[in-house]
Motif scaffolding. Structure first.
Motif, short mmCIF file in Angstrom:
data_model
loop_
_atom_site.label_atom_id
_atom_site.label_comp_id
_atom_site.label_asym_id
_atom_site.label_seq_id
_atom_site.Cartn_x
_atom_site.Cartn_y
_atom_site.Cartn_z
N HIS A 83 0.82 -1.22 0.00
CA HIS A 83 0.00 0.00 0.00
C HIS A 83 0.85 1.27 0.00
N GLY A 84 2.12 1.14 -0.37
CA GLY A 84 3.01 2.31 -0.38
C GLY A 84 3.51 2.70 0.98
N GLY A 85 3.23 1.89 2.01
CA GLY A 85 3.66 2.18 3.37
C GLY A 85 2.50 2.07 4.35
N GLY A 86 2.87 2.05 5.63
CA GLY A 86 1.86 1.94 6.68
C GLY A 86 1.62 0.53 7.16
N THR A 87 2.31 -0.44 6.56
CA THR A 87 2.12 -1.83 6.95
C THR A 87 3.41 -2.60 6.64
N ILE A 88 3.30 -3.91 6.41
CA ILE A 88 4.48 -4.75 6.27
C ILE A 88 5.18 -4.55 4.93
N VAL A 89 6.45 -4.98 4.90
CA VAL A 89 7.21 -5.06 3.66
C VAL A 89 7.29 -6.53 3.28
N VAL A 90 6.96 -6.82 2.02
CA VAL A 90 6.93 -8.20 1.54
C VAL A 90 7.89 -8.35 0.36
N ALA A 91 7.97 -9.55 -0.17
CA ALA A 91 8.83 -9.81 -1.34
C ALA A 91 8.04 -10.66 -2.32
N ARG A 93 6.62 -9.20 -5.58
CA ARG A 93 6.31 -8.51 -6.84
C ARG A 93 7.29 -8.93 -7.93
N THR A 94 6.73 -9.25 -9.09
CA THR A 94 7.58 -9.64 -10.22
C THR A 94 8.13 -8.44 -10.97
N LYS A 95 7.48 -7.29 -10.82
CA LYS A 95 7.93 -6.05 -11.45
C LYS A 95 7.98 -4.96 -10.40
N ALA A 96 8.85 -3.99 -10.64
CA ALA A 96 9.03 -2.90 -9.67
C ALA A 96 8.37 -1.63 -10.18
N ALA A 97 7.58 -1.00 -9.32
CA ALA A 97 6.97 0.30 -9.61
C ALA A 97 7.04 1.15 -8.35
N GLY A 98 6.00 1.92 -8.07
CA GLY A 98 6.04 2.86 -6.95
C GLY A 98 6.22 2.23 -5.59
N TRP A 99 5.41 1.19 -5.29
CA TRP A 99 5.49 0.57 -3.97
C TRP A 99 6.79 -0.20 -3.76
N GLU A 100 7.44 -0.54 -4.86
CA GLU A 100 8.69 -1.30 -4.79
C GLU A 100 9.92 -0.38 -4.86
N THR A 101 9.68 0.92 -4.75
CA THR A 101 10.77 1.90 -4.86
C THR A 101 11.07 2.49 -3.49
N PHE A 102 12.36 2.56 -3.17
CA PHE A 102 12.81 3.09 -1.89
C PHE A 102 13.76 4.27 -2.14
N ARG A 103 13.49 5.38 -1.47
CA ARG A 103 14.36 6.55 -1.58
C ARG A 103 15.34 6.55 -0.41
N LEU A 104 16.61 6.74 -0.74
CA LEU A 104 17.65 6.67 0.29
C LEU A 104 17.78 7.99 1.04
N SER A 117 6.83 5.29 -0.67
CA SER A 117 6.08 6.26 -1.46
C SER A 117 5.10 7.10 -0.65
N ASN A 118 4.67 6.62 0.53
CA ASN A 118 3.81 7.47 1.36
C ASN A 118 4.62 8.33 2.33
N LYS A 119 5.93 8.37 2.11
CA LYS A 119 6.89 9.19 2.84
C LYS A 119 7.19 8.66 4.25
N GLN A 120 6.81 7.42 4.53
CA GLN A 120 7.20 6.79 5.79
C GLN A 120 8.48 5.99 5.58
N PHE A 121 9.02 5.47 6.69
CA PHE A 121 10.33 4.81 6.65
C PHE A 121 10.22 3.34 7.03
N VAL A 122 11.09 2.56 6.38
CA VAL A 122 11.18 1.13 6.65
C VAL A 122 11.95 0.93 7.96
N GLY A 123 11.48 -0.05 8.77
CA GLY A 123 12.17 -0.35 10.02
C GLY A 123 11.83 -1.73 10.53
N LEU A 124 12.53 -2.15 11.55
CA LEU A 124 12.24 -3.43 12.20
C LEU A 124 11.18 -3.23 13.26
#
Length: 506
Positions: A83-91, A93-104, A117-124
């Motif tokens: 959903h672009g953020g706000g929940t879990i990160v999975v693996a 997708r066969t193709k990469a688009a917005g939800w599969e893109t991470f800004r460093l 893409s929703n401007k939140q950050f990945v974490g444990l």
């Protein structure tokens, strides 16, 4: 004794009154047909203009804002922030688009935050003793910081170490965690901790934030101060004056007001460089436009706005800080005979128009606190009609509207030949300027234009004609024009190179 004090005080009152009147008269009587040039890539870095500035940065393909994809070599699936953020990160997708893109967001040479893409950050997230990967926090901390470990033989083959010291593993399409120790990985495809990283090269930002944060606090100060000292010098002001230029537009960033200790990662010292520019301009009879090119939180998400990651986040909450920047600049340079104008913001795009007008009103008031003679320039929003500000600015005195004209950045120019480009200037640009210029309206300023275009294999004569027609048309406005830029590694963007090689005569 009292009489003596009276005459002394009277003398100083008359002296300062005379100085103010002379300064006001100089500004008022100055020929408003500015022939100016932008001193781009000086106090606000634009890496495309001098790429070598970034050569010494470790992992300089992984700068702030660079967008990446991660594909599990075991699953042959991309990491995805559901959903672009706000929940879990999975693996899964066969193709990469917005939800599969991470800004460093770069922490140092090898450690990063990953923004989705929703401007939140990945974490444990520790859930029942399981460290699963989620994307749900608005601000990064320790748990949102990851080390990207690159394979020596293939730099795009990576492993991602989480804050608990363990590598991320794509266990299944629905489970990505950091549970097992894969420290002795062989980097083989069946290793769940190995990912293929794709760097989206067309998203790499190379601006002020990237260069200062890329070099870090130990190296950046010397890099930046050496650049400021050598890129534009007094000799350049002499050259500009001798070749027919009568003004410069100097892009600055909001952090200049915090000199000598601006917030990280920015480097102190640019304010002294701007002071030098005013001194040189006065010596060679030139005027200065101070242009707020980079506003707090970025007014357009572009590299020249010093955006960290390409998002436009300027808005109402940042108006007070932006106004404070203008107030600082106006107070500092109001009495300089070289100050002709202060530009409140460069190229706003994607911002709320009413918020922009509110800021322009407050920015205008800030300038007028310190000077009634300097012009206030308001940049037309890039994503709006060029006449959108006309009704608004009629309430102000000595306000200029800035428009930028490039035969670039649009598909309509892709297949134009030399004649079609020149005709476009004569017809469309001239018509647009004519519609903006009214008897009781504000002066119009073509604050940026260039001799560069999309024509392939154009001759020197072609370039000369293209330059000449633009100068003729843009000189019809009421304030003048400013070429982008004075210096650039790409020759046709460099007015100095064009002058030195007889492509143009002013």
């Amino acid at each position: 004794m009292c009489n003596q004090l009276f005459y002394v005080n009277l003398f100083f009152i008359l002296y300062f009154s005379l100085f103010h009147n002379v300064f006001a008269a100089q500004t008022k009587n100055f020929n408003l047909q500015l022939k100016a040039v932008n001193l781009g890539n000086w106090l606000v870095t634009e890496g495309w203009m001098k790429p070598s500035l970034f050569d010494g940065i470790t992992n300089n393909d992984l700068l702030d804002g660079t967008q990446v994809h991660f594909m599990s070599t075991k699953l042959q699936m991309y990491l995805c922030a559901e959903h672009g953020g706000g929940t879990i990160v999975v693996a899964n997708r066969t193709k990469a688009a917005g939800w599969e893109t991470f800004r460093l967001w770069r922490v140092n040479e090898t450690f990063f935050n990953l923004r989705v893409s929703n401007k939140q950050f990945v974490g444990l997230e520790d859930e029942g003793g399981k460290n699963k990967l989620v994307a749900g926090l608005d601000s990064p901390g320790k748990k949102e910081t990851f080390e990207i470990v690159r394979n020596n033989d293939d730099r795009n083959r990576v492993r991602i170490r989480a804050a608990n010291g363990l590598f991320l593993q794509a266990i299944s399409e629905s489970v990505v965690n950091a549970e097992e120790d894969y420290e002795e990985s062989s980097w083989e495809d069946n290793d769940p901790s190995v990912f293929k990283m794709s760097v989206l090269s067309d998203t790499v930002l190379k601006g002020e934030y990237q260069i200062t944060n890329g070099y870090g606090p130990q190296k950046a100060p010397k890099i930046m101060r050496d650049h400021w000292k050598t890129y534009i010098t007094e000799d350049d002001f002499r050259f500009m004056s001798e070749n027919g230029l009568n003004a410069v537009r100097i892009p600055v960033g909001w952090w200049i007001t915090k000199d000598p200790t601006p917030p990280n990662p920015f480097v102190g010292g640019s304010l002294k460089t701007l002071d030098n520019a005013f001194t040189w301009a006065q010596k060679y009879g030139m005027k200065v436009i101070v242009d707020l090119h980079a506003a707090p939180a970025s007014q357009n998400g572009r590299v020249h706005s010093a955006s960290r990651d390409g998002y436009t986040e300027w808005g109402d909450p940042f108006i007070p800080d932006t106004v404070a920047t203008i107030d600082f600049l106006a107070q500092r340079y109001a009495d300089s005979p070289s100050l002709i104008a202060i530009e409140l913001m460069n190229e706003p795009q994607g911002v709320n128009l009413e918020s922009l007008k509110r800021y322009y009103q407050e920015g205008y008031d800030a300038v007028r606190k310190h000077t009634s003679s300097a012009y206030v320039i308001m940049s037309n929003p890039l994503d709006r009609d060029s006449k959108v500000l006309l009704p608004f600015v009629r309430a102000f005195d000595k306000v200029v509207i800035d428009v930028h004209y490039y035969n670039l950045f649009s598909d309509k120019f892709s297949n134009m030949n030399v004649k079609q480009n020149i005709d476009y200037i004569k017809d469309h640009r001239a018509s647009d300027l004519s519609s903006l210029t009214t008897s009781n309206g504000p002066p119009i300023f073509v604050g940026e234009w260039s001799g560069e275009w999309k024509v392939q294999s154009a001759s020197k004569i072609d370039y000369q004609k293209f330059m000449q027609v633009q100068m003729e048309v843009y000189s019809r406005d009421t304030f003048g024009w400013a070429y982008w830029a004075y210096k650039c590694d790409s020759n046709y963007w460099s007015l100095k190179w064009m002058l030195d090689n007889n492509y143009v005569k002013l």
